[in-house]
Design an enzyme around this catalytic site. Structure first.
Site, PDB file in Angstrom:
ATOM      1  CB  CYS A   1      -0.897  -0.045   1.237  1.00 33.00           C
ATOM      2  SG  CYS A   1      -1.491   1.546   1.777  1.00 33.00           S
ATOM      3  CD  GLU A   2       0.466   5.385  -4.155  1.00 37.90           C
ATOM      4  OE1 GLU A   2       1.224   4.888  -4.997  1.00 37.90           O
ATOM      5  OE2 GLU A   2      -0.225   6.393  -4.356  1.00 37.90           O
ATOM      6  CG  HIS A   3      -2.408   5.824   0.726  1.00 36.69           C
ATOM      7  ND1 HIS A   3      -3.522   5.157   0.250  1.00 36.69           N
ATOM      8  CD2 HIS A   3      -2.214   6.861  -0.105  1.00 36.69           C
ATOM      9  CE1 HIS A   3      -3.976   5.788  -0.817  1.00 36.69           C
ATOM     10  NE2 HIS A   3      -3.208   6.822  -1.056  1.00 36.69           N
ATOM     11  CG  HIS A   4      -1.291   3.202   5.429  1.00 38.61           C
ATOM     12  ND1 HIS A   4      -2.354   2.977   4.588  1.00 38.61           N
ATOM     13  CD2 HIS A   4      -1.666   4.209   6.261  1.00 38.61           C
ATOM     14  CE1 HIS A   4      -3.335   3.809   4.902  1.00 38.61           C
ATOM     15  NE2 HIS A   4      -2.948   4.566   5.904  1.00 38.61           N
TER      16      HIS A   4
ATOM     17  CD  GLN B   1      -8.158  -4.103  -3.478  1.00 38.52           C
ATOM     18  OE1 GLN B   1      -7.707  -4.248  -2.354  1.00 38.52           O
ATOM     19  NE2 GLN B   1      -9.337  -4.572  -3.841  1.00 38.52           N
TER      20      GLN B   1
ATOM     21  CG  HIS C   1      -6.039  -3.040   2.072  1.00 37.72           C
ATOM     22  ND1 HIS C   1      -5.334  -2.178   1.285  1.00 37.72           N
ATOM     23  CD2 HIS C   1      -6.887  -3.706   1.243  1.00 37.72           C
ATOM     24  CE1 HIS C   1      -5.736  -2.296   0.032  1.00 37.72           C
ATOM     25  NE2 HIS C   1      -6.685  -3.219  -0.011  1.00 37.72           N
TER      26      HIS C   1
ATOM     27  CB  CYS D   1      -2.705   0.054   6.283  1.00 43.11           C
ATOM     28  SG  CYS D   1      -3.738  -0.106   4.835  1.00 43.11           S
TER      29      CYS D   1
HETATM   30 ZN   LIG Z   1      -2.854   1.421   3.475  1.00 44.31          ZN
END
Ligand SMILES: [Zn+2]
Length: 130
Positions: free
Chosen positions: A13-16, A54, A82, A84
């Site tokens: 996941c590129e955010h977390h 995703q 996920h 995260c």
């Molecule tokens: Zn995430």
């Protein structure tokens, strides 16, 4: 209709910067050009093996197949879990997400879409995110 189900993938996941893992289901309706069935998991892997979101990964796989094969239609459904979300303490089933991308016949023709959902073994009556 060519369908490949249950392609396991893992991504980040590129955010977390935490993993999300799951399964992809890919279908297309050929219009001449076809791709070896073993290639489809590799295409999924190619897009999973980078920082991802995703929804975008779902769309990228569909767009790639559409541009390479010029088929009548492409459908991609991804179920991801996920980490995260798990680590924020949400329950496991709430940390999973289903995304889909429908192009061509699958977008325009409800019969093709429902055949795809039947082949996936699910109802297809709105439980998937368009
Ligand atoms: Zn995430």
């Amino acid at each position: 209709m060519v369908i490949v189900r249950d392609i396991a993938f893992h991504s980040l996941c590129e955010h977390h910067l935490l993993p999300f893992v799951g399964r992809a289901h890919v279908a297309y309706i050929p219009q001449g050009r076809i791709v070896g069935l073993s290639k489809i998991p590799r295409i999924v892997d190619m897009y999973a093996r980078r920082l991802q979101v995703q929804e975008r990964m779902t769309r990228q796989i569909a767009d790639f197949l559409a541009s390479v094969l010029a088929p009548h239609g492409v459908a991609v459904v991804i179920e991801g879990m996920h980490f995260c979300a798990v680590m924020r303490g949400v329950k496991k089933h709430e940390a999973s997400m289903t995304t889909s991308s429908m192009l061509g016949t699958f977008r325009d023709n409800p019969a093709a879409r429902s055949e795809f959902h039947v082949l996936l073994g699910r109802s297809g009556n709105g439980e998937l995110i368009g």
